[in-house]
Design an enzyme around this catalytic site. Structure first.
Site, mmCIF file in Angstrom:
data_model
loop_
_atom_site.group_PDB
_atom_site.id
_atom_site.type_symbol
_atom_site.label_atom_id
_atom_site.label_comp_id
_atom_site.label_asym_id
_atom_site.label_seq_id
_atom_site.Cartn_x
_atom_site.Cartn_y
_atom_site.Cartn_z
ATOM 1 N N LYS A 1 0.866 -1.195 0.000
ATOM 2 C CA LYS A 1 0.000 0.000 0.000
ATOM 3 C C LYS A 1 0.894 1.234 0.000
ATOM 4 C CE LYS A 1 -1.705 3.151 2.497
ATOM 5 N NZ LYS A 1 -1.917 4.251 1.558
ATOM 6 N N PRO A 2 1.002 1.907 -1.155
ATOM 7 C CA PRO A 2 1.813 3.130 -1.195
ATOM 8 C C PRO A 2 1.061 4.307 -0.566
ATOM 9 C CG PRO A 2 1.217 2.369 -3.419
ATOM 10 C CD PRO A 2 0.413 1.562 -2.458
ATOM 11 N N THR B 1 6.018 8.661 13.176
ATOM 12 C CA THR B 1 6.003 7.993 14.478
ATOM 13 C C THR B 1 4.565 7.873 14.983
ATOM 14 O OG1 THR B 1 8.238 8.730 14.964
ATOM 15 C CG2 THR B 1 6.857 8.171 16.861
ATOM 16 N N THR C 1 1.705 7.510 13.267
ATOM 17 C CA THR C 1 1.027 6.390 12.598
ATOM 18 C C THR C 1 1.643 5.072 13.038
ATOM 19 O OG1 THR C 1 0.682 7.823 10.677
ATOM 20 C CG2 THR C 1 0.307 5.486 10.344
ATOM 21 N N LEU D 1 -1.071 -10.597 16.438
ATOM 22 C CA LEU D 1 0.326 -10.943 16.764
ATOM 23 C C LEU D 1 1.237 -10.950 15.540
ATOM 24 C CD1 LEU D 1 0.183 -13.669 19.534
ATOM 25 C CD2 LEU D 1 1.076 -11.347 19.691
ATOM 26 N N GLU E 1 9.857 1.912 10.471
ATOM 27 C CA GLU E 1 10.894 2.920 10.169
ATOM 28 C C GLU E 1 10.202 4.263 10.283
ATOM 29 O OE1 GLU E 1 13.963 1.970 9.593
ATOM 30 O OE2 GLU E 1 13.637 -0.166 9.227
ATOM 31 N N GLY F 1 9.890 8.537 12.133
ATOM 32 C CA GLY F 1 10.379 9.893 11.896
ATOM 33 C C GLY F 1 11.740 10.182 12.513
ATOM 34 N N CYS G 1 13.573 11.604 6.058
ATOM 35 C CA CYS G 1 13.509 11.151 7.457
ATOM 36 C C CYS G 1 14.865 11.289 8.134
ATOM 37 C CB CYS G 1 13.049 9.705 7.512
ATOM 38 S SG CYS G 1 14.057 8.615 6.503
ATOM 39 N N GLU H 1 9.509 17.037 14.389
ATOM 40 C CA GLU H 1 9.853 16.813 12.977
ATOM 41 C C GLU H 1 8.971 17.700 12.095
ATOM 42 O OE1 GLU H 1 8.721 13.101 11.074
ATOM 43 O OE2 GLU H 1 10.698 12.991 10.156
ATOM 44 N N LYS I 1 15.158 4.587 19.603
ATOM 45 C CA LYS I 1 14.110 5.327 20.316
ATOM 46 C C LYS I 1 12.836 5.469 19.447
ATOM 47 C CE LYS I 1 16.696 8.972 21.469
ATOM 48 N NZ LYS I 1 17.161 10.148 22.218
ATOM 49 N N GLY J 1 11.824 4.117 15.645
ATOM 50 C CA GLY J 1 11.368 2.804 15.204
ATOM 51 C C GLY J 1 12.302 1.674 15.535
HETATM 52 P P1 NAP Z 1 2.328 8.693 7.414
HETATM 53 O O1 NAP Z 1 1.285 9.723 7.379
HETATM 54 O O2 NAP Z 1 2.602 7.995 8.686
HETATM 55 O O3 NAP Z 1 1.931 7.641 6.274
HETATM 56 C C1 NAP Z 1 2.769 6.564 5.931
HETATM 57 C C2 NAP Z 1 1.938 5.465 5.289
HETATM 58 O O4 NAP Z 1 1.054 4.935 6.281
HETATM 59 C C3 NAP Z 1 1.046 5.961 4.153
HETATM 60 O O5 NAP Z 1 0.974 4.966 3.157
HETATM 61 C C4 NAP Z 1 -0.278 6.136 4.859
HETATM 62 O O6 NAP Z 1 -1.377 6.101 3.993
HETATM 63 C C5 NAP Z 1 -0.272 4.934 5.774
HETATM 64 N N1 NAP Z 1 -1.201 5.009 6.897
HETATM 65 C C6 NAP Z 1 -1.767 6.104 7.440
HETATM 66 N N2 NAP Z 1 -2.571 5.752 8.469
HETATM 67 C C7 NAP Z 1 -2.495 4.410 8.573
HETATM 68 C C8 NAP Z 1 -3.091 3.442 9.435
HETATM 69 N N3 NAP Z 1 -3.920 3.808 10.414
HETATM 70 N N4 NAP Z 1 -2.785 2.149 9.271
HETATM 71 C C9 NAP Z 1 -1.943 1.767 8.296
HETATM 72 N N5 NAP Z 1 -1.354 2.627 7.438
HETATM 73 C C10 NAP Z 1 -1.627 3.930 7.569
HETATM 74 O O7 NAP Z 1 3.723 9.283 6.918
HETATM 75 P P2 NAP Z 1 3.993 10.246 5.684
HETATM 76 O O8 NAP Z 1 3.506 11.606 6.009
HETATM 77 O O9 NAP Z 1 3.537 9.591 4.427
HETATM 78 O O10 NAP Z 1 5.581 10.226 5.629
HETATM 79 C C11 NAP Z 1 6.372 11.089 6.367
HETATM 80 C C12 NAP Z 1 6.887 10.400 7.606
HETATM 81 O O11 NAP Z 1 7.566 9.213 7.260
HETATM 82 C C13 NAP Z 1 7.903 11.258 8.355
HETATM 83 O O12 NAP Z 1 7.670 11.160 9.731
HETATM 84 C C14 NAP Z 1 9.234 10.621 7.994
HETATM 85 O O13 NAP Z 1 10.258 10.833 8.915
HETATM 86 C C15 NAP Z 1 8.839 9.179 7.912
HETATM 87 N N6 NAP Z 1 9.820 8.434 7.120
HETATM 88 C C16 NAP Z 1 10.639 7.561 7.771
HETATM 89 C C17 NAP Z 1 11.615 6.884 7.056
HETATM 90 C C18 NAP Z 1 12.549 5.920 7.738
HETATM 91 O O14 NAP Z 1 13.211 5.169 7.050
HETATM 92 N N7 NAP Z 1 12.628 5.912 9.058
HETATM 93 C C19 NAP Z 1 11.731 7.077 5.673
HETATM 94 C C20 NAP Z 1 10.866 7.968 5.049
HETATM 95 C C21 NAP Z 1 9.907 8.648 5.776
HETATM 96 P P3 NAP Z 1 -1.959 7.487 3.390
HETATM 97 O O15 NAP Z 1 -0.897 8.065 2.563
HETATM 98 O O16 NAP Z 1 -3.120 7.053 2.617
HETATM 99 O O17 NAP Z 1 -2.304 8.335 4.581
#
Ligand code: NAP
Length: 487
Positions: A183-184, A238, A240, A252, A258, A260, A292, A390, A460, A463
């Site tokens: 799911k993108p 973080t 979500t 389970l 991964e 924020g 991120c 963030e 921390k 993730g």
């Molecule tokens: P997000 O809002 O958490 O969304 C990420 C994915 O989760 C999207 O596909 C989203 O779908 C889906 N989602 C939302 N609610 C959900 C739920 N209740 N259950 C299951 N899936 C759900 O994050 P974002 O705004 O797209 O991305 C930015 C964040 O990602 C930042 O915090 C960034 O730091 C983090 N990030 C982390 C890494 C890493 O490697 N640690 C890499 C890149 C980005 P929808 O798009 O349809 O809402």
């Protein structure tokens, strides 16, 4: 800013069980170009029933095979063909990513697409190396360990690196013999659809890889809660991630998250300041700050603070911000309106908190497009919201420090722990400080340097689990001990 030439991407459907299908409800949505705010194309918009069909297909493809039981060299051969397919479709993938996310075309070509092909090759090369182990046992016994796939993997990815973050999950999961439902992010699904086409053409059996578009609250949740899914591999915020971990506990599921970051990039007084300023630019503004692993906190020794800020702002003065399709562009727009709104909100928050706007502060753009020029806050303290939260946009917070201990304390003083960096000519200091930083990756005298073997992941609130490198494939394997009595 220059005008973009007309670019077209065909409408998209869901990819389930090896076929392109409309959503069960018939719903579609427009995908919007963040540089122009116009629709690029329409895509089918799935719901929980579409997700269920995809999980059932992935389940069959795992339980009945042949993917998990295919000879390793066959699995590897298909994965190498996928890598070739990514390169052959490189221009289209780069264009899709640029139109969808607003990333400069030179970057989507030179990094996103190239790295996606390389990551497939890296894990394809690992398929035949997935050895088990023999363990000591009684003279008339045999004990051995097999490494087995987990089953159906649910991959959920964010909007900022759609192709790469998907491949970081899909390639090792496939190499280990799993099947996948992806799911993108709702704003940026276009490269996921092209990747599905490339993978099918490379000979991946039906049902092994499925893509369901739809929003997180319905399709994402349904994937996390589905009893037919064995593992969730999530990249996103973080907030979500926390909800997702709670939801996955009901069945389970194994989970890796991964999340924020709010990386600290430390510049010591003995650093090469020209190189440190270049790295600070990369750390703060790469991908318009939607990274991120950004170093969105710049910690600078007080004795070189003003000089470093001057060098950094001189870089910002000449950085081309604009049309992501123009070859020279280095910073494009934010990927969607909510990100731009967030940047505007944090510029106001930082100002209200009493930090100084040392550079920028206005979007600096007339007309359509979610553009915001780089912003640098100085005079910030470590407890300000702009230093703790963030922002995920082109906003850099600079904090001065006086001693190494103080730098480490500030660096470790947020809930996050994804990436950190330091700049010094002193090897002893580099080694000591790197060891004390609470982050899954620490860069010394550079930022965002990556190989396929560079595993990364959070400490921390950033993730748990690792992507890339040999650690990346471990997340998709489980160990089975077989103890045989041969008496
Ligand atoms: P997000 O809002 O958490 O969304 C990420 C994915 O989760 C999207 O596909 C989203 O779908 C889906 N989602 C939302 N609610 C959900 C739920 N209740 N259950 C299951 N899936 C759900 O994050 P974002 O705004 O797209 O991305 C930015 C964040 O990602 C930042 O915090 C960034 O730091 C983090 N990030 C982390 C890494 C890493 O490697 N640690 C890499 C890149 C980005 P929808 O798009 O349809 O809402």
């Amino acid at each position: 800013m220059t005008t973009q030439p007309a670019q077209t991407v065909s409408d998209g459907e869901l990819f389930i069980d090896g076929k392109w299908v409309p959503s069960a409800s018939g719903a579609t949505v427009d995908i919007v170009n963040p540089a122009t705010e116009t629709a690029i194309c329409k895509v089918a918009w799935g719901d929980a029933s579409d997700l269920d069909r995809a999980v059932q297909a992935a389940r069959r493809a795992f339980d009945q095979g042949p993917w998990p039981t295919l000879p390793a060299k066959e699995r590897a051969r298909i994965m190498f063909r996928i890598a070739d397919g990514i390169e052959a479709a490189g221009e289209e993938l780069a264009l899709r990513e640029t139109l969808d996310v607003g990333k400069p075309i030179s970057f989507t070509r030179g990094f996103d697409v190239r790295a996606a092909a390389e990551i497939f090759r890296y894990y394809a090369g690992m398929v035949e190396m997935l050895e088990g182990a023999a363990r000591p046992a009684g003279a008339r016994s045999l004990q051995y360990i097999r490494r087995e796939p987990l089953g159906v993997v649910g991959a959920i990815t964010p909007f900022n690196f759609p192709l790469n973050l998907a491949v970081n999950k899909i390639a090792p999961a496939l190499a280990a013999g799993n099947t996948i439902v992806h799911k993108p992010a709702d704003q940026t699904p276009l490269t996921a659809l092209k990747l599905a086409e490339i993978m099918a053409e490379a000979g991946l059996p039906e049902g092994v890889h499925n893509v369901v578009l739809g929003d997180g609250a319905t399709v994402g949740s349904a994937l996390v809660e589905h009893p037919g899914v064995d593992k969730i591999s999530f990249t996103g915020s973080t907030a979500t991630g926390k909800r997702l971990i709670a939801a996955a506990s009901a069945t389970l599921k194994k989970v890796t998250v991964e999340l924020g970051g709010k990386g600290a990039n430390i510049v010591f007084a003995d650093a090469d300041l020209d190189a440190a300023a270049q790295a600070a630019f990369q750390a703060g503004f790469f991908n318009t700050g939607q990274f991120c692993m950004s170093g969105s906190r710049l910690l600078v020794h007080r004795s070189v603070h003003d000089e470093l800020v001057a060098k950094l702002t001189a870089i910002l003065d000449v950085i081309p911000v604009g049309d992501p399709l123009a070859e020279a562009t280095v910073l494009g727009p934010l990927a969607h309106r909510a990100q731009l709104d967030k940047v505007l909100e944090y510029v106001a928050i930082g100002t209200a908190e009493g930090a100084t706007l040392a550079y920028g502060g206005e979007p600096g753009h007339e007309g359509p497009g979610f553009y915001h020029r780089p912003v640098v806050f100085t005079g910030a303290t470590a407890d300000m919201r702009i230093a703790q939260e963030e922002i995920f946009g082109p906003v850099l917070t600079v904090i001065p420090f006086d001693t190494d201990d103080e730098a480490v304390e500030i660096a470790n003083g947020t809930p996050y722990g994804l990436a950190a960096g330091l700049h010094t000519r002193d090897l002893k200091r580099a080694h000591n400080v790197a060891g004390r930083l609470e982050a899954g990756i620490v860069w010394v005298n550079t930022w965002a340097a990556f190989e396929n073997s560079t595993s990364f992941g959070g400490y921390k609130a950033s993730g748990f689990g690792r992507e890339l490198g040999p650690e990346g494939i471990e997340e998709y394997l489980q160990y089975k001990t077989i103890y045989v009595n041969v008496d």
